[in-house]
Motif scaffolding. Structure first.
Motif, PDB file in Angstrom:
ATOM      1  N   HIS A 208       0.831  -1.229   0.000  1.00  0.00           N
ATOM      2  CA  HIS A 208       0.000   0.000   0.000  1.00  0.00           C
ATOM      3  C   HIS A 208       0.851   1.260   0.000  1.00  0.00           C
ATOM      4  O   HIS A 208       1.981   1.256   0.493  1.00  0.00           O
ATOM      5  CB  HIS A 208      -0.956  -0.006   1.195  1.00  0.00           C
TER       6      HIS A 208
ATOM      7  N   GLU B  18      -5.129   0.845   2.775  1.00  0.00           N
ATOM      8  CA  GLU B  18      -4.782  -0.300   3.635  1.00  0.00           C
ATOM      9  C   GLU B  18      -4.825   0.132   5.103  1.00  0.00           C
ATOM     10  O   GLU B  18      -5.214  -0.646   5.973  1.00  0.00           O
ATOM     11  CB  GLU B  18      -3.383  -0.811   3.261  1.00  0.00           C
ATOM     12  N   GLU B  19      -4.420   1.366   5.389  1.00  0.00           N
ATOM     13  CA  GLU B  19      -4.275   1.745   6.805  1.00  0.00           C
ATOM     14  C   GLU B  19      -5.614   1.995   7.509  1.00  0.00           C
ATOM     15  O   GLU B  19      -5.732   1.756   8.714  1.00  0.00           O
ATOM     16  CB  GLU B  19      -3.402   3.016   6.907  1.00  0.00           C
TER      17      GLU B  19
ATOM     18  N   HIS C   9       7.098  -6.698   3.074  1.00  0.00           N
ATOM     19  CA  HIS C   9       6.752  -5.653   4.052  1.00  0.00           C
ATOM     20  C   HIS C   9       7.837  -5.589   5.127  1.00  0.00           C
ATOM     21  O   HIS C   9       8.522  -6.580   5.396  1.00  0.00           O
ATOM     22  CB  HIS C   9       5.399  -5.993   4.708  1.00  0.00           C
TER      23      HIS C   9
ATOM     24  N   GLN D 195       7.798  -4.564  11.222  1.00  0.00           N
ATOM     25  CA  GLN D 195       7.057  -3.748  12.190  1.00  0.00           C
ATOM     26  C   GLN D 195       7.116  -4.392  13.582  1.00  0.00           C
ATOM     27  O   GLN D 195       6.213  -4.254  14.394  1.00  0.00           O
ATOM     28  CB  GLN D 195       5.599  -3.535  11.758  1.00  0.00           C
TER      29      GLN D 195
HETATM   30 MN    MN Z   1       1.476  -1.838   6.150  1.00  0.00          MN
END
Ligand code: MN
Ligand code: HGY
Ligand code: MN
Length: 417
Positions: free
Chosen positions: A89, A134-135, A199, A202
């Protein structure tokens, strides 16, 4: 590794990949090296245009569907074969980092370019997708574009969702569609042969263990709700406390009850109230209406189901003077990725002699929905201190490039099946 695959992998250009991150990071840049690129905002549109300009420079085709998901395709030899897809995204959190989401988009573009430069022919088309919203920070819920694309939700469910300024999604979406350079129309629910998303992790695990690649096996379950408390506004100076229907005071009692419900000695369950609106939002008027968000997550299906089902009764029991309304906005059970795709990602990392480990994802991603319609997997790369959804989010150029190389090899394996 096959010679043509190795040739494509060798074409992944760390410098080009890093420079594109820095160029994208200038769109919506905020102090502290962060970005604020809300879905369907001016910044989102600018980033889409930049991505399309890079795609057009390679003569990749560009398409867009009714919710603005952006598809960039490199043709395969079999025009009837469904695409092998990759993506993530462009939109960010309000105080987002320079890598969350955009890394998966730029790593996918890097893979397409490397395959193109190596002249590797694939049976399936290879296609990059930049998912809309996406967020879910501006227009909740999250992973909206992929939910609509896969048919998990209807676009009509979301058109009237409003942001904090009262702008409806349908209007912001219409502006984004109109502003995006001519793209072919893509139908919703179009078929996909496979999907791999790259990705940043995180989280801190890869960095702590000195690993470069996370071979992602699953995503934990999540439930989102909007909770509203309805009171009566009144004069702060003249209204006795005993006579008030104070929506904020009751919201605090409700929130305390929800913290009790979600207490977890093992600290596995995740519970967040990240957004709150108070009306009339004036220092000397008793609050008459409060809306706050609830985000609860857990990897165990039974636990997330139990807690998710208990939210509404916990809210109702805690409210004494005010009426309440609980609106579920997202219900995603934990998802396990396709074993063959997970193996394919792991083999690619091993062939490239990259330190890697299998691991689940605490964050949700568009892969959550793609896993329902095609064989799906994810690739993680480390981020500094595991920090994300924060301007300080950071990653190393060599790790980003390593992830793009694994992605290139894995996509080529899947695109020839
Ligand atoms: Mn993300
Ligand atoms: O909320 C999430 O897990 C994702 O970062 N949107
Ligand atoms: Mn995010």
């Amino acid at each position: 590794m096959r010679e043509d695959v190795q040739n494509a992998v060798n074409r992944v250009d760390q410098h080009r990949l890093w420079q594109r991150h820095m160029e994208m990071a200038r769109i919506g840049a905020i102090p502290g090296n962060g970005v604020n690129r809300a879905a369907f905002s001016r910044e989102d549109i600018a980033a889409r245009k930049l991505l399309i300009s890079w795609a057009r420079a390679r003569n990749f085709t560009v398409a867009m569907d009714a919710i603005g998901n952006l598809f960039i395709r490199r043709a395969g030899t079999d025009p009837h074969a469904a695409p092998v897809m990759t993506g993530s995204h462009i939109d960010s959190q309000p105080r987002g980092g320079r890598f969350d989401g955009i890394y998966g988009v730029l790593a996918g573009l890097e893979a397409l370019e490397a395959i193109e430069q190596a002249g590797v022919k694939t049976r399936h088309p290879v296609e990059l997708v930049a998912w809309s919203n996406e967020e879910g920070g501006r227009f909740p819920p999250c992973t909206m574009g992929s939910a609509v694309y896969t048919g998990a939700r209807a676009l009509s469910d979301f058109l009237e969702v409003k942001d904090n300024e009262g702008i409806a999604l349908k209007d912001a979406l219409a502006q984004t569609l109109a502003a995006t350079p001519a793209a072919e129309k893509r139908e919703l629910n179009a078929p996909a042969a496979a999907y791999i998303e790259a990705h940043i992790e995180q989280g801190p695990l890869l960095e702590q263990e000195g690993k470069v690649i996370g071979v992602v096996t699953a995503i934990q379950g999540l439930r989102w709700f909007n909770v509203e408390v309805f009171g009566e506004t009144a004069h702060a100076g003249t209204t006795p406390l005993g006579a008030r229907k104070d929506a904020l005071r009751e919201a605090i009692a409700v929130i305390n009850a929800l913290h009790e419900l979600t207490r977890d000695a093992s600290d596995t369950l995740r519970f967040t109230i990240g957004r709150m609106l108070v009306a009339p939002n004036s220092p000397n008027s008793v609050p008459s209406h409060v809306m706050f968000s609830v985000d609860v997550r857990h990897p165990d299906p039974a636990t997330i189901a139990r807690v998710g089902e208990a939210i509404e009764s916990a809210v109702r029991n805690a409210a004494k003077r005010c009426s309440v309304k609980v609106t579920p906005t997202l219900h995603d059970d934990p998802c396990a990725f396709d074993a063959a795709v997970v193996d394919c990602v792991e083999r690619a990392a091993q062939a490239l002699k990259l330190a890697q480990r299998r691991m689940p994802s605490g964050a949700s991603h568009d892969a959550m929905y793609m896993a329902r319609v095609c064989p799906t997997g994810m690739i993680f790369v480390p981020c500094e201190g595991g920090i994300s959804h924060n301007e300080a989010e950071n990653a190393r150029p060599e790790d980003l490039a390593a992830g793009a190389r694994v992605l290139t090899a894995a996509l080529l394996e899947l695109a020839d099946r």
